[in-house]
Each structure stands twice: as structure tokens, then as C-alpha cells.
Design a protein around this motif. Structure first.
Motif, short mmCIF file in Angstrom:
data_model
loop_
_atom_site.label_atom_id
_atom_site.label_comp_id
_atom_site.label_asym_id
_atom_site.label_seq_id
_atom_site.Cartn_x
_atom_site.Cartn_y
_atom_site.Cartn_z
N MET A 1 0.85 -1.17 0.00
CA MET A 1 0.00 0.00 0.00
C MET A 1 0.90 1.24 0.00
O MET A 1 1.83 1.34 0.78
CB MET A 1 -0.92 -0.02 1.22
N GLU A 2 0.61 2.17 -0.86
CA GLU A 2 1.38 3.41 -0.96
C GLU A 2 1.03 4.36 0.19
O GLU A 2 -0.06 4.29 0.76
CB GLU A 2 1.10 4.10 -2.29
N PHE A 4 0.26 7.47 0.16
CA PHE A 4 -0.94 8.26 -0.12
C PHE A 4 -2.20 7.49 0.25
O PHE A 4 -3.13 8.04 0.86
CB PHE A 4 -0.99 8.67 -1.60
N GLU A 5 -2.23 6.20 -0.08
CA GLU A 5 -3.40 5.38 0.22
C GLU A 5 -3.57 5.19 1.73
O GLU A 5 -4.70 5.20 2.25
CB GLU A 5 -3.27 4.02 -0.47
N LYS A 8 -4.97 8.37 3.17
CA LYS A 8 -6.40 8.48 2.83
C LYS A 8 -7.23 7.58 3.75
O LYS A 8 -8.27 8.00 4.27
CB LYS A 8 -6.61 8.11 1.36
N GLU A 9 -6.76 6.35 3.95
CA GLU A 9 -7.50 5.44 4.82
C GLU A 9 -7.49 5.92 6.27
O GLU A 9 -8.50 5.83 6.97
CB GLU A 9 -6.91 4.03 4.72
#
Length: 69
Positions: A1-2, A4-5, A8-9
Motif C-alpha cells: 500500500m502506498e 498516499f493510500e 487516505k485510509e
């Protein structure tokens, strides 16, 4: 998972969390950041010692006394 992700989460988790969860998450995050800062200061202090950037007790006492003036 990056990254940024993950961010966001995390935003989504925080937005849906209740007051207790958000406050506890905040405490954990602040504690982690404080520890990072402390680790950095310890590392810098150890580097100063290795480089001989130290003061004697007498020098430190004089510095402290000058602050009181």
C-alpha cells in the motif's frame, strides 16, 4: 500500500471514529512524534560527544548564571 493510500485510509478511519478513539489516536501520534524528536536529540548529543563538543560543569554553571542576569 502506498503512503498516499494509507493517509487516505487513516483520514477515513479518523473521520468515522468516536471521540474516545480520536483522542486516543491523537495521543499515540503525539507520543510517537515526541519520541522521534527525543531520538534525534539523543543522536545529536552523542555526535557532539564523539566530536568533543562538550562543556565542563564549571562552564555550564557560568552559562546558567549568565541567563539569570
Amino acid at each position: 500500500m502506498e503512503t498516499f493510500e494509507i493517509k487516505k485510509e487513516l483520514h477515513s478511519i479518523i473521520d468515522s471514529g468516536n471521540d474516545k478513539f480520536v483522542k486516543n489516536f491523537y495521543k499515540i501520534a503525539k507520543s510517537y512524534l515526541r519520541q522521534l524528536e527525543n531520538d534525534k536529540r539523543i543522536f545529536e548529543g552523542e555526535e557532539d560527544i564523539k566530536e568533543g563538543k562538550v562543556h565542563s560543569q564549571a562552564e555550564v554553571q557560568k552559562m546558567i548564571e549568565s541567563w539569570m542576569k
